[in-house]
Design an enzyme around this catalytic site. Structure first.
Site, PDB file in Angstrom:
ATOM      1  N   GLU A 125      30.642  37.785  31.110  1.00  0.00           N
ATOM      2  CA  GLU A 125      31.596  38.893  31.174  1.00  0.00           C
ATOM      3  C   GLU A 125      30.934  40.153  31.705  1.00  0.00           C
ATOM      4  O   GLU A 125      31.541  40.921  32.471  1.00  0.00           O
ATOM      5  CB  GLU A 125      32.205  39.154  29.790  1.00  0.00           C
ATOM      6  CG  GLU A 125      33.006  38.004  29.210  1.00  0.00           C
ATOM      7  CD  GLU A 125      34.335  37.777  29.905  1.00  0.00           C
ATOM      8  OE1 GLU A 125      34.740  38.602  30.740  1.00  0.00           O
ATOM      9  OE2 GLU A 125      34.976  36.756  29.608  1.00  0.00           O
ATOM     10  N   ASP A 176      37.204  26.764  34.674  1.00  0.00           N
ATOM     11  CA  ASP A 176      37.872  27.276  35.874  1.00  0.00           C
ATOM     12  C   ASP A 176      36.963  27.792  36.980  1.00  0.00           C
ATOM     13  O   ASP A 176      36.920  27.259  38.078  1.00  0.00           O
ATOM     14  CB  ASP A 176      38.892  28.349  35.478  1.00  0.00           C
ATOM     15  CG  ASP A 176      38.311  29.460  34.603  1.00  0.00           C
ATOM     16  OD1 ASP A 176      37.116  29.383  34.253  1.00  0.00           O
ATOM     17  OD2 ASP A 176      39.057  30.392  34.269  1.00  0.00           O
ATOM     18  N   GLU A 200      46.030  35.551  37.262  1.00  0.00           N
ATOM     19  CA  GLU A 200      45.771  34.383  38.099  1.00  0.00           C
ATOM     20  C   GLU A 200      46.938  33.991  39.002  1.00  0.00           C
ATOM     21  O   GLU A 200      46.737  33.628  40.172  1.00  0.00           O
ATOM     22  CB  GLU A 200      45.360  33.194  37.224  1.00  0.00           C
ATOM     23  CG  GLU A 200      43.951  33.276  36.682  1.00  0.00           C
ATOM     24  CD  GLU A 200      43.810  34.272  35.539  1.00  0.00           C
ATOM     25  OE1 GLU A 200      42.676  34.735  35.288  1.00  0.00           O
ATOM     26  OE2 GLU A 200      44.834  34.600  34.895  1.00  0.00           O
TER      27      GLU A 200
END
Length: 579
Positions: free
Chosen positions: A192, A324, A457
């Site tokens: 992150e 992902d 997304e």
């Protein structure tokens, strides 16, 4: 009829002259022509004597007036935010200057609304959470979700720059220069921190050329590097910035996460390219070499990897959470290296993974929605995360290197998946998507986890599909999603998520990626393709554009030349706060 046609023709002729190449330097011209247009309208028509035919033409003329008024407001905004650049044409922010190319009134209006949303979100952050990681809008206070590194501020730098919000960008730049400090006794997520903070700093540098961003990026990367000091080279996913102590989340049973470990490559390679220091690239590319040794023919990996042995131990195979961005960065590392021979390795890995992806494609009943299933061992689960809605964009972006027939198949699959993702939004009362969906026999889709935390997304994929196909349908879908955010998430003190997309109950968190990704992709969806051209830029997983640079091989050990490809991508955590 002659006069009506002539009048309407006059208004459209005027519109042709009202292109941004004229009004950037001549805003008074637009105001004058707007007045002329309105005057012409009322010269030819007296409302009291209109018949029905006349009324139809008046409606058309009034629509033109509205478009002109919207354009005038757009100019005022540009003048307010960029007064200095308008006075000196050489210093005009190219992203506001070039926006005149291939533009139209509807896109100008929609882009303006997205820019207003960004200003509202940013101003709320400035007022209540300046310097904190994120804003809790309902509490009107900041929270340090990522160790107090100003995540929203750094995440937003490139969005502010691209939108031409120069005053806000300069204030943020000063905070970075004077207050951003990485010598903190705090534990952070390597992933992150990399995608949000390191990626944000590098993108701001690439866009502005201001070296303060590069210096801060180098400082942060040096603090993160110890995470890769493992026997296998697979990094630990958490690190203490001050002391370099590393670990993995307890719930992962000592394992590293696929997406987290395989999604720092774009940022660290970019840093090596900009500093001419290969140590950053070497660390992250050792991960790819380790995975390549036993990369399966279907290109699908489980979500857990042992950092001591490099063994791909267990876990779900998914294009959703925790899997992902690994697949995304395989493609984007190839693009970041300018698709040259030295990065072919990544393209080969990605194409294998796309064969594996097709084995997970299923259709719902009765409506035949295309979706991506998940797999654990030999068992397949009919579940798809909203996070997996990045896939249509990835397929679109990667389709161009295939031959015509194969490329068309990938675009077709991307369009089918995008339709499913759009319906994740349209199938709920709020028109906002839940976190994941289940597909059961005879039931097309049903919300599983029902919160919405402002994810980007689906919009990201609409952006890529529109860029590649020029099909305005994707702009319409994006606009509908934007309106749903405006109707459900906007409050006086910022934007919030929803606890439940069925009831519309609000939470108390404005995610940093709402400014970095969701609003940026919406803005670019309504901008000309020349703005952040995909021939020149590649987006990291947090939507930070990085310049494409041709890759070179280098000596890792000094004794032999190693050709290292680069790579990958990951999920965003997203926090929920109901208080």
């Amino acid at each position: 009829m002659g006069k009506k046609s002539s009048c309407y023709s006059s208004s459209t002729s005027i519109w042709r002259y009202l292109q941004p190449r004229y009004y950037i330097k001549r805003p008074k011209r637009l105001a004058l022509l707007l007045i002329i247009c309105v005057s012409i309208t009322w010269l030819f028509y007296d409302r009291k004597s209109l018949n029905k035919g006349h009324q139809d033409d008046i409606v058309r003329l009034e629509e033109e007036v509205i478009r002109l008024q919207n354009t005038l407001e757009d100019i005022k905004g540009n003048m307010k935010d960029s007064t200095e650049s308008i006075q000196n044409d050489d210093e005009v922010n190219k992203f506001t200057k070039d926006i005149s190319i291939e533009d139209d009134a509807i896109n100008i209006h929609r882009r303006d609304k997205v820019k207003d949303a960004m200003l509202h979100a940013w101003t709320s952050y400035e007022d209540y959470a300046w310097g904190n990681d994120e804003l809790k809008p309902q509490s009107m206070k900041g929270v340090d979700s990522f160790g107090g590194l100003g995540a929203t501020l750094v995440d937003s730098l490139d969005t502010l720059y691209i939108m031409g919000l120069d005053t806000q960008f300069k204030r943020a730049r000063e905070w970075v220069a004077e207050s951003l400090n990485f010598t903190k006794n705090i534990e952070v997520s390597v992933f992150e921190t990399t995608i949000r903070v390191l990626g944000g700093l590098l993108s701001a540098y690439d866009l502005s050329g201001d070296k303060v961003f590069l210096e801060k990026a180098k400082d942060l990367a040096d603090k993160l590097l110890p995470a890769w000091n493992t026997p296998s080279g697979i990094p630990y996913n958490r690190i203490n910035l001050a002391h370099g102590n590393t670990n993995n989340p307890t719930w992962a049973r000592g394992n590293s996460i696929l997406a987290d470990s395989g999604s720092e490559q774009l940022e660290f390679i970019a840093l090596s390219q900009r500093t001419n220091d290969v140590k950053y690239q070497q660390k992250v590319e050792k991960v790819i070499l380790e995975l390549y040794k036993t990369f399966p023919e279907d290109g699908l990996l489980p979500i857990y990897i042992n950092p001591l042995t490099g063994t791909k131990t267990s876990g779900t195979i998914t294009f959703g959470a925790m899997g992902d961005s690994f697949y995304e960065y395989l493609l984007k590392a190839w693009i970041q290296g300018n698709k040259t021979e030295v990065v072919t390795f990544y393209r080969e890995m990605w194409e294998k993974s796309m064969k594996g992806l097709q084995s997970l494609i299923k259709k719902s009943t009765p409506s035949s929605f295309t979706y991506i299933a998940e797999k654990l061992g030999n068992e397949v689960f009919d579940k798809m995360d909203e996070l997996a809605c990045f896939v249509p964009g990835m397929l679109t972006l990667g389709s161009s290197n295939y031959g015509p027939g194969e490329a068309d198949k990938f675009i077709s699959l991307a369009e089918e998946l995008a339709w499913t993702c759009y319906n994740f939004y349209q199938s709920t009362p709020t028109k906002l998507a839940g976190e994941n969906y289940y597909f059961r026999n005879g039931e097309d889709m049903s919300v599983g986890t029902s919160w919405n935390i402002q994810r980007p997304e689906t919009i990201e994929s609409l952006f890529y599909l529109w860029r590649f196909t020029r099909n305005k349908t994707y702009q319409e879908w994006g606009w509908n999603i934007f309106l749903a955010f405006e109707n459900n998430s906007r409050i006086e003190t910022g934007y919030v998520g929803l606890k439940d997309v069925n009831t519309g109950d609000k939470d108390n968190m404005m995610q940093s990626y709402f400014l970095s990704e969701t609003l940026k992709y919406l803005y670019l969806l309504f901008s000309p393709p020349s703005i952040i051209s995909l021939d020149e830029w590649v987006f990291n997983t947090e939507a930070h554009p990085l310049r494409i640079v041709t890759r070179n091989s280098y000596h890792q050990s000094g004794n032999e030349e190693e050709v290292f490809p680069r790579h990958l991508h990951g999920r965003k955590e997203g926090r929920i706060d109901y208080k």
